[in-house]
Design a protein around this motif. Structure first.
Motif, PDB file in Angstrom:
ATOM      1  N   ASP A 423       0.832  -1.196   0.000  1.00 53.39           N
ATOM      2  CA  ASP A 423       0.000   0.000   0.000  1.00 53.39           C
ATOM      3  C   ASP A 423       0.868   1.249   0.000  1.00 53.39           C
ATOM      4  O   ASP A 423       2.034   1.221   0.383  1.00 53.39           O
ATOM      5  CB  ASP A 423      -0.917  -0.012   1.234  1.00 53.39           C
ATOM      6  CG  ASP A 423      -1.927   1.107   1.198  1.00 53.39           C
ATOM      7  OD1 ASP A 423      -1.735   2.094   1.936  1.00 53.39           O
ATOM      8  OD2 ASP A 423      -2.888   1.027   0.421  1.00 53.39           O
ATOM      9  N   ARG A 424       0.245   2.376  -0.388  1.00 56.88           N
ATOM     10  CA  ARG A 424       0.972   3.646  -0.437  1.00 56.88           C
ATOM     11  C   ARG A 424       1.192   4.254   0.933  1.00 56.88           C
ATOM     12  O   ARG A 424       1.942   5.215   1.081  1.00 56.88           O
ATOM     13  CB  ARG A 424       0.214   4.645  -1.324  1.00 56.88           C
ATOM     14  CG  ARG A 424       0.273   4.315  -2.801  1.00 56.88           C
ATOM     15  CD  ARG A 424      -0.508   5.318  -3.603  1.00 56.88           C
ATOM     16  NE  ARG A 424      -1.938   5.248  -3.327  1.00 56.88           N
ATOM     17  CZ  ARG A 424      -2.840   6.068  -3.843  1.00 56.88           C
ATOM     18  NH1 ARG A 424      -2.447   7.030  -4.654  1.00 56.88           N
ATOM     19  NH2 ARG A 424      -4.114   5.932  -3.568  1.00 56.88           N
ATOM     20  N   SER A 425       0.529   3.728   1.948  1.00 54.21           N
ATOM     21  CA  SER A 425       0.725   4.236   3.299  1.00 54.21           C
ATOM     22  C   SER A 425       2.106   3.840   3.814  1.00 54.21           C
ATOM     23  O   SER A 425       2.790   3.009   3.220  1.00 54.21           O
ATOM     24  CB  SER A 425      -0.355   3.674   4.236  1.00 54.21           C
ATOM     25  OG  SER A 425      -0.238   2.264   4.310  1.00 54.21           O
ATOM     26  N   MET A 426       2.510   4.435   4.936  1.00 52.84           N
ATOM     27  CA  MET A 426       3.757   4.071   5.586  1.00 52.84           C
ATOM     28  C   MET A 426       3.476   2.870   6.495  1.00 52.84           C
ATOM     29  O   MET A 426       2.769   2.987   7.491  1.00 52.84           O
ATOM     30  CB  MET A 426       4.283   5.240   6.423  1.00 52.84           C
ATOM     31  CG  MET A 426       5.495   4.898   7.272  1.00 52.84           C
ATOM     32  SD  MET A 426       6.995   4.650   6.298  1.00 52.84           S
ATOM     33  CE  MET A 426       7.389   6.367   5.875  1.00 52.84           C
ATOM     34  N   THR A 427       4.001   1.703   6.128  1.00 53.43           N
ATOM     35  CA  THR A 427       3.772   0.485   6.906  1.00 53.43           C
ATOM     36  C   THR A 427       5.073   0.048   7.565  1.00 53.43           C
ATOM     37  O   THR A 427       6.125   0.033   6.930  1.00 53.43           O
ATOM     38  CB  THR A 427       3.240  -0.654   6.014  1.00 53.43           C
ATOM     39  OG1 THR A 427       2.044  -0.204   5.366  1.00 53.43           O
ATOM     40  CG2 THR A 427       2.917  -1.885   6.841  1.00 53.43           C
ATOM     41  N   ARG A 428       4.984  -0.258   8.853  1.00 56.68           N
ATOM     42  CA  ARG A 428       6.134  -0.756   9.603  1.00 56.68           C
ATOM     43  C   ARG A 428       5.764  -2.086  10.235  1.00 56.68           C
ATOM     44  O   ARG A 428       4.592  -2.343  10.507  1.00 56.68           O
ATOM     45  CB  ARG A 428       6.548   0.230  10.702  1.00 56.68           C
ATOM     46  CG  ARG A 428       7.014   1.596  10.206  1.00 56.68           C
ATOM     47  CD  ARG A 428       7.627   2.368  11.375  1.00 56.68           C
ATOM     48  NE  ARG A 428       8.095   3.677  10.951  1.00 56.68           N
ATOM     49  CZ  ARG A 428       7.547   4.815  11.340  1.00 56.68           C
ATOM     50  NH1 ARG A 428       6.537   4.803  12.175  1.00 56.68           N
ATOM     51  NH2 ARG A 428       8.024   5.969  10.920  1.00 56.68           N
ATOM     52  N   LEU A 429       6.791  -2.895  10.506  1.00 54.77           N
ATOM     53  CA  LEU A 429       6.560  -4.202  11.116  1.00 54.77           C
ATOM     54  C   LEU A 429       7.522  -4.400  12.276  1.00 54.77           C
ATOM     55  O   LEU A 429       8.728  -4.174  12.136  1.00 54.77           O
ATOM     56  CB  LEU A 429       6.723  -5.319  10.085  1.00 54.77           C
ATOM     57  CG  LEU A 429       6.369  -6.731  10.544  1.00 54.77           C
ATOM     58  CD1 LEU A 429       5.734  -7.523   9.399  1.00 54.77           C
ATOM     59  CD2 LEU A 429       7.599  -7.485  11.054  1.00 54.77           C
ATOM     60  N   LEU A 430       6.981  -4.788  13.413  1.00 55.09           N
ATOM     61  CA  LEU A 430       7.785  -5.128  14.578  1.00 55.09           C
ATOM     62  C   LEU A 430       7.579  -6.603  14.885  1.00 55.09           C
ATOM     63  O   LEU A 430       6.465  -7.030  15.180  1.00 55.09           O
ATOM     64  CB  LEU A 430       7.375  -4.293  15.798  1.00 55.09           C
ATOM     65  CG  LEU A 430       8.087  -4.664  17.108  1.00 55.09           C
ATOM     66  CD1 LEU A 430       9.552  -4.242  17.038  1.00 55.09           C
ATOM     67  CD2 LEU A 430       7.400  -4.041  18.306  1.00 55.09           C
ATOM     68  N   ARG A 431       8.657  -7.375  14.796  1.00 58.53           N
ATOM     69  CA  ARG A 431       8.574  -8.807  15.109  1.00 58.53           C
ATOM     70  C   ARG A 431       9.108  -9.011  16.522  1.00 58.53           C
ATOM     71  O   ARG A 431      10.220  -8.598  16.852  1.00 58.53           O
ATOM     72  CB  ARG A 431       9.390  -9.601  14.089  1.00 58.53           C
ATOM     73  CG  ARG A 431       9.249 -11.091  14.193  1.00 58.53           C
ATOM     74  CD  ARG A 431       9.657 -11.752  12.864  1.00 58.53           C
ATOM     75  NE  ARG A 431      10.924 -11.260  12.365  1.00 58.53           N
ATOM     76  CZ  ARG A 431      12.109 -11.792  12.665  1.00 58.53           C
ATOM     77  NH1 ARG A 431      12.182 -12.830  13.494  1.00 58.53           N
ATOM     78  NH2 ARG A 431      13.218 -11.311  12.148  1.00 58.53           N
ATOM     79  N   ILE A 432       8.302  -9.652  17.357  1.00 57.32           N
ATOM     80  CA  ILE A 432       8.701  -9.952  18.725  1.00 57.32           C
ATOM     81  C   ILE A 432       9.139 -11.411  18.783  1.00 57.32           C
ATOM     82  O   ILE A 432       8.341 -12.313  18.556  1.00 57.32           O
ATOM     83  CB  ILE A 432       7.550  -9.713  19.718  1.00 57.32           C
ATOM     84  CG1 ILE A 432       7.014  -8.282  19.607  1.00 57.32           C
ATOM     85  CG2 ILE A 432       8.016  -9.991  21.142  1.00 57.32           C
ATOM     86  CD1 ILE A 432       5.830  -7.990  20.511  1.00 57.32           C
TER      87      ILE A 432
END
Length: 525
Positions: A423-432
């Motif tokens: 997507d054009r949004s700002m996507t972040r991912l945090l893996r725990i």
């Protein structure tokens, strides 16, 4: 000849508010503005400075912070009405507006229409007998007292209702008042407004009752008008054209809707997309125009319903909203927290909700009973949430009125992660990353149905390597996906190291991130 005092409640976009006020007062009408006290003071100063020389504009004598569903919206409206009554003695009608509304008829047409109809225009239907409320709370809105906002303090909101139920604290509705319900967008005559102000000065009991009802902007004026005005002088419709999707969200109008809007039997329309610059410019010029003959066909709602049920692009005015607005929005940030141990992710998001103002939703695509607001049905099942994932996310951004949102996901949802990262949004991912003991994996096997209470120890020992490999495989797939803005905190790392990662993921000060990393028993089973 009718003269309209527009009652404008707004909280953002000062340039648009200034333009709206100038356009609507250019034809001799008036405007009273309440600008939310929670908005930036410099935005309000900009509006006041730009409009202070306009004699047809006034401001509510007191600004308050408004919350969706709260009495504050009604109180802000009353403050703006009181200013308009005092400053505009020539105003014959009072018209409720928001910053998302624009005129779809000329002032000439609107004045003649009101002159021809000696009526108050307000949706006003019996609260209990009508089907105006389709889903969600109904009687509970009135018989229980609401001191917390469902959007900002969801747990307290529902806890307070349950407590009142258990204690039997059900209250009576004022005996001589028959509660009505309807849209908040009304147009009332001056004598009706004056009668309402006289009534609330003498009936403090009614004010006390409505102060603690839920969503009183849909009941307060609707009830008082019905109480004070003869039935034959009430037209139970709004003069503002608005439509809702199958999922209960307002339809947004765009540049190619100009002809459609002008052909509807309404004076205003909402919501106009902020990006519909051409539509806004054309409608802005329309109000002060003269001599325009409007061909009213009024097919808007039926046409939309027909095209929306076809499951394809419409030929008359664009596509279904999840096709035309398939992006979450360039200005929005979606932050995905991925963890196999759901309770660990939930502890972190709970702490985030306490330490920050970022809304956070737990395992929305994994747990059927995840606490979600009523979004018109799109949230009712896991299948619907996954099928309409982007629409669901957009609705949540709009519901929380935030450009930042956190959601938790199980590591198995790689397809969802791919979709949101595209997507054009700002996507972040945090893996725990958590440590998995044999005891935890055995419990996990039982929870997901791979093992039961009577499964032998030998069978469990054979299962453990498979389960562990499956968990590792899911982690490897996420790593191999090559997502940008991919961060990781680990149980084996120090809180300081994890805090540094949380700073990058959440864009928060280090002190706040350290508090999050120090969440009590964060990784405990």
């Amino acid at each position: 000849m009718a003269k309209i005092a527009y009652i404008l409640l707004c909280h953002k976009d000062p340039e648009a508010i200034i333009q709206q006020a100038e356009q609507l007062t250019a034809a001799g009408d008036f405007m009273s503005i309440h600008f939310d006290a929670s908005a930036k003071s410099e935005s309000f100063a900009m509006i006041r400075d730009a409009l202070e020389d306009n004699p047809n504009v006034t401001f509510a004598h007191k600004r308050i912070k408004c919350g969706w569903g709260e009495w504050s919206l009604v109180q802000a409206t009353l403050y703006a009405i009181e200013a308009a009554i005092a400053d505009f003695p020539r105003a014959t009608h009072f018209y409720m507006l928001s910053g998302d509304c624009m005129a779809v008829k000329t002032a000439e047409y609107a004045h003649q229409f009101l002159d021809d109809n000696e009526t108050d225009f307000i949706e006003s239907f019996d609260f209990f007998e009508s089907d105006w409320i389709k889903i969600g709370m109904k009687e509970e809105r009135l018989i229980y007292r609401h001191f917390f906002n469902e959007r900002t303090h969801k747990s307290l909101f529902y806890w307070a209702i349950e407590l009142q139920k258990r204690l039997g604290f059900k209250r009576r509705i004022p005996g001589d008042v028959q509660v009505q319900i309807g849209s908040q967008w009304w147009c009332l005559r001056r004598r009706t407004i004056e009668s309402i102000l006289d009534f609330i000065r003498s009936r403090k009991d009614v004010i006390r009752f409505f102060r603690t009802t839920w969503i009183p902007d849909e009941t307060f004026f609707q009830t008082l008008v019905r109480h004070l005005v003869p039935e034959n002088e009430i037209d139970t419709r709004t003069l503002t054209f608005l439509m809702f999707t199958d999922y209960g969200m307002p339809v947004t109008f765009h540049n190619d809707h100009y002809d459609l809007l002008l052909s509807q039997d309404f004076l205003f329309a909402r919501k106009i997309s902020p990006d519909a610059k051409t539509l806004k410019a054309r409608l802005g010029k329309l109000y002060s125009s003269r001599g325009i003959d409007f061909q009213i066909s009024n097919e808007g709602r039926s046409l939309y319903k027909f095209l929306a049920t076809q499951g394809r692009a419409g030929r008359r005015f664009g596509m279904r909203f999840w096709e035309t607005e398939s992006s979450l929005g360039r200005e929005r940030e979606l932050m995905i927290v991925v963890c196999k141990k759901w309770h660990v992710a939930k502890r972190l998001t709970d702490q985030i909700r306490q330490e920050t103002e970022i809304p956070a939703i737990d395992f929305i695509f994994d747990e059927d009973n995840t606490a979600l607001p009523d979004l018109g049905g799109i949230q009712s099942s896991l299948a619907k949430r996954a099928r309409h994932r982007r629409s669901l996310m957009r609705m949540l951004f709009e519901y929380f009125e935030s450009d930042r949102l956190i959601v938790c996901m199980d590591p198995s949802n790689l397809d969802l992660m791919h979709d949101f990262f595209s997507d054009r949004s700002m996507t972040r991912l945090l893996r725990i990353e958590c440590d998995f003991t044999d005891d935890y994996l055995i419990g996990h096997a039982r929870r997901i149905g791979l093992a039961g209470d009577r499964t032998s120890q030998l069978t469990l020992e054979r299962l453990l390597p498979t389960i562990r490999n499956d968990i590792n495989h899911e982690a490897d797939r996420i790593r191999d996906a090559g997502f940008s803005r991919h961060f990781r905190i680990r149980q084996s790392d120090s809180t300081e190291t994890n805090a540094t990662k949380l700073v990058e993921f959440l864009s928060l000060p280090y002190e706040t991130a350290l508090k999050l990393a120090q969440t009590r028993q964060l990784f405990d089973d």
